[in-house]
Design a protein around this motif. Structure first.
Motif, PDB file in Angstrom:
ATOM      1  N   ILE A 100      31.363 -30.601  43.944  1.00  0.00           N
ATOM      2  CA  ILE A 100      30.476 -31.390  44.798  1.00  0.00           C
ATOM      3  C   ILE A 100      31.063 -31.506  46.199  1.00  0.00           C
ATOM      4  O   ILE A 100      30.347 -31.350  47.206  1.00  0.00           O
ATOM      5  N   ARG A 101      32.360 -31.771  46.292  1.00  0.00           N
ATOM      6  CA  ARG A 101      32.997 -31.889  47.612  1.00  0.00           C
ATOM      7  C   ARG A 101      32.910 -30.581  48.385  1.00  0.00           C
ATOM      8  O   ARG A 101      32.734 -30.587  49.607  1.00  0.00           O
ATOM      9  N   SER A 102      33.025 -29.463  47.694  1.00  0.00           N
ATOM     10  CA  SER A 102      32.950 -28.170  48.375  1.00  0.00           C
ATOM     11  C   SER A 102      31.554 -27.923  48.938  1.00  0.00           C
ATOM     12  O   SER A 102      31.406 -27.487  50.081  1.00  0.00           O
ATOM     13  N   VAL A 103      30.511 -28.229  48.149  1.00  0.00           N
ATOM     14  CA  VAL A 103      29.145 -28.029  48.632  1.00  0.00           C
ATOM     15  C   VAL A 103      28.833 -28.988  49.777  1.00  0.00           C
ATOM     16  O   VAL A 103      28.180 -28.619  50.755  1.00  0.00           O
ATOM     17  N   LEU A 104      29.323 -30.222  49.678  1.00  0.00           N
ATOM     18  CA  LEU A 104      29.124 -31.171  50.776  1.00  0.00           C
ATOM     19  C   LEU A 104      29.809 -30.683  52.047  1.00  0.00           C
ATOM     20  O   LEU A 104      29.289 -30.847  53.150  1.00  0.00           O
ATOM     21  N   GLY A 105      30.979 -30.068  51.884  1.00  0.00           N
ATOM     22  CA  GLY A 105      31.664 -29.508  53.047  1.00  0.00           C
ATOM     23  C   GLY A 105      30.868 -28.390  53.692  1.00  0.00           C
ATOM     24  O   GLY A 105      30.788 -28.294  54.922  1.00  0.00           O
TER      25      GLY A 105
END
Length: 648
Positions: A100-105
């Motif tokens: 999730i953090r990667s996609v948000l980034g």
């Protein structure tokens, strides 16, 4: 010949004045809308599966990955409880949160924002002004933070909702955007259009304090007493439960529709429905306008206006067929109507949509919404996450139960002066000495370290991690992991681009959601900004003039943001080049550039111009202004500005 009976026209012809709201009020009374409340509750209950799926996806995202319920010997319990009863630890390795953090980034690194373009080519100059005003409103609503958290919600549940409204907040009257908690939202389950254009009913549950309730809905002491009486009963779960159990709606859900968990709050149910009403659709060829009027306004706004135009045309000598008369067509209009209801169906407020965009105030996006179904991004990888957790726990169990440094000591070799505990203590010492009696078979003590972990668990774990990346599309490149030794920069960049391509549909769906929200923002700004105001955002200043912008139709698009440092640096470099070429003045440079000292310097320039117009000698730049400019600005730009003033 017998004389025929004369009948009234209203009895022999069908009624032309059709109004669904008026018919409902005639059945239920003016102050009750129980049928509307029941319809809203029915739609809310049909979304129970979505709420349960969202809760499960949220648990897996934030680490509660053993909270699924299982049934053992007729008893329901969480998986974590069962694992503990078996003597194990419910271990986990949260891969979903990292994904999730990667996609948000990736989403936040796009730096995109909505921009406006006027549909009429002659009004293109107003597009940039409206874009600046829109970005100013988005900055006031902290939309960068709201969109980031909404994107996280979109990844977890596959459904995101915003509410666009106008009113007072923090002593400021403006257009606002609210994030809507999906558990409190309900929508017509018969909707099948990906765009949401076929929705006929939707709404939201509001839990507010009693003070907020009476400040909004009580306009007299009598209304305040009525609301107090209603919500004295509405906060009692037993009273509400008994009242509604007769209709087959027991209060057995955590997210009860009628009573909030915190009974100190007052529940208000907001419902927006498509209603129908007979109206006239009119076309005025004199102005080209197409508009709708009520049946009772037909005589005043059509008949009388046409009669007046006939008289004016006859006075001007215009033939009858050339007079631009208003043409009216009777039709059944479909429009949005809102209700604010108590848990007992009392109407707190109702009416036709007050917004000029003629829609409800909500903007929503569901993904992928095939056959009306929502399948979130997180749900796709839950099985892989569960299998990874099982392998980790199995790995830990095998390591915990395998032999690790077990000492085999022949019993007949035990010395007379030592016990087995003494042998164990001496064996564990770094410089220990153990005296033993060799037996007939000459067996000596030895230690066993059995490695039972190489049974393929590592290979299975690596396979599941690879599946996790393949299914989600979030691989090592998009996570910022370094490539293999000797990997070229172009290959690494290509892998990152390929990973972003796999997420493109998800990101573009959310961009469409942002665009729809910006469209309603623009419509609300045009409707409610009724006086001139100055909007300044990222160095851009725009003056909103309702007399010029309120009637312009704009198209919305999502483009790269102009609020990034890279864009501002490019903008300043371009302006400096054309300034050095003499294509623009110093005042234009300061107005359109983004320099830390631009505002103060621009005021000084305007002051000098006013002094020159009055025939006075211009003052020099103040030392304080120069110190501010030198502290945070490009020195070349400062020297050029100083040279311009010295030349003047």
């Amino acid at each position: 010949m017998a004389k025929k009976k004369l009948h009234r026209l209203s009895k022999v012809l069908p009624k032309a004045k059709y109004d669904s709201v008026a018919e409902q009020k005639a059945r239920r009374g003016e102050k009750k809308a129980f049928d509307v409340l029941m319809e809203a509750q029915h739609y809310w209950m049909l979304m129970d599966k979505f709420r349960r799926d969202r809760e499960r996806n949220k648990n897996y995202t934030y680490g509660k990955q053993w909270d699924d319920m299982v049934c053992v010997d007729g008893r329901r319990m969480k998986e974590s409880e069962l694992i503990k009863k078996q003597g194990n630890l419910p271990l986990k390795n949260n891969l979903i949160r990292r994904m999730i953090r990667s996609v948000l980034g990736v989403y936040e690194s796009q730096d995109k924002e909505p921009t406006c373009t006027a549909r009429d080519r002659d009004e293109q100059k107003f597009g940039e002004t409206m874009s600046t005003v829109l970005q100013y409103n988005m900055a006031r609503n902290r939309m960068r933070k709201v969109n980031a958290r909404s994107m996280e919600e979109f990844l977890i549940s596959g459904f995101v909702v915003h509410r666009k409204w106008h009113g007072w907040r923090n002593n400021t009257l403006d257009c606002w955007t609210d994030y809507v908690q999906p558990n409190n939202f309900f929508i017509d389950p018969n909707m099948r259009d990906f765009r949401g254009w076929d929705v006929s009913c939707l709404g939201e549950i509001h839990d507010i304090t009693y003070g907020e309730l009476i400040s909004k809905y009580a306009h007299s002491p009598e209304e305040e007493r009525r609301l107090r009486e209603i919500y004295n009963h509405a906060s009692n779960r037993n009273v509400v439960g008994i009242a509604y159990q007769r209709f087959g709606f027991p209060l057995n859900n955590r997210y009860d529709f009628l009573v909030p968990e915190d009974t100190s709050l007052c529940r208000v149910i907001e419902v927006w429905r498509k209603e129908s009403k007979a109206r006239y659709r009119c076309h005025d060829p004199n102005s080209g306008d197409i508009f709708k009027i009520e049946l009772e306004d037909y005589q005043e706004e059509v008949v009388k206006v046409n009669e007046e135009r006939r008289r004016e045309g006859a006075a001007l000598g215009i033939p009858e067929e050339e007079i631009p008369l208003i043409k009216a067509e009777w039709f059944i209009d479909s429009y949005w109507y809102y209700y604010f209801l108590t848990p007992f169906g009392d109407v707190l407020d109702e009416g036709e949509t007050p917004y000029e965009h003629k829609e409800h105030p909500y903007v929503f996006a569901a993904y992928p919404f095939i056959d009306g179904e929502i399948h979130s991004f997180v749900a796709d990888v839950i099985d892989q996450q569960r299998y990874v957790n099982r392998l980790i726990m199995l790995y830990d169990f095998i390591m915990k139960t395998s032999a690790k440094g077990v000492l085999l000591f022949p019993e007949d070799a035990l010395p007379d002066h030592m016990s087995m505990d003494d042998i164990a203590d001496e064996w564990a010492r770094a410089d220990g000495i153990i005296v033993f009696k060799p037996n007939k078979s000459a067996t000596i003590p030895k230690q066993i370290a059995n490695n039972c972990t190489q049974i393929g668990i590592s290979e299975l774990l690596n396979m599941q991690l690879k599946f996790f990346e393949d299914i989600s599309g979030v691989n090592g490149a998009i996570q910022g992991k370094p490539g293999f030794s000797g990997m070229s920069a172009s290959l690494y960049s290509q892998q990152t681009q390929n990973a972003t391509t796999s997420l493109l549909d998800l990101l573009e769906t959310f961009s469409d959601f942002v665009k729809e929200g910006a469209y309603k923002d623009v419509k609300n700004i045009q409707q409610y900004y009724d006086d001139k105001r100055t909007c300044n955002i990222a160095g851009k200043e725009a003056i909103y003039d309702p007399s010029k912008l309120s009637d312009i139709e704009f198209d919305l698009s999502i483009t790269e943001s102009t609020a990034t440092p890279t864009y501002r640096a490019m903008q300043n470099d371009f302006l400096m080049k054309i300034f050095e070429m003499g294509q623009i003045t110093l005042q234009q440079l300061l107005e359109h550039g983004d320099f830390p000292f631009a505002d103060g310097l621009l005021q000084s320039v305007k002051s000098q111009q006013e002094q020159l117009e009055r025939g006075e000698t211009p003052d020099n730049i103040s030392p304080e202004l120069l110190r501010q400019a030198q502290a945070g600005a490009d020195m070349n730009a400062v020297r050029q500005a100083q040279a311009m003033f010295n030349a003047a």
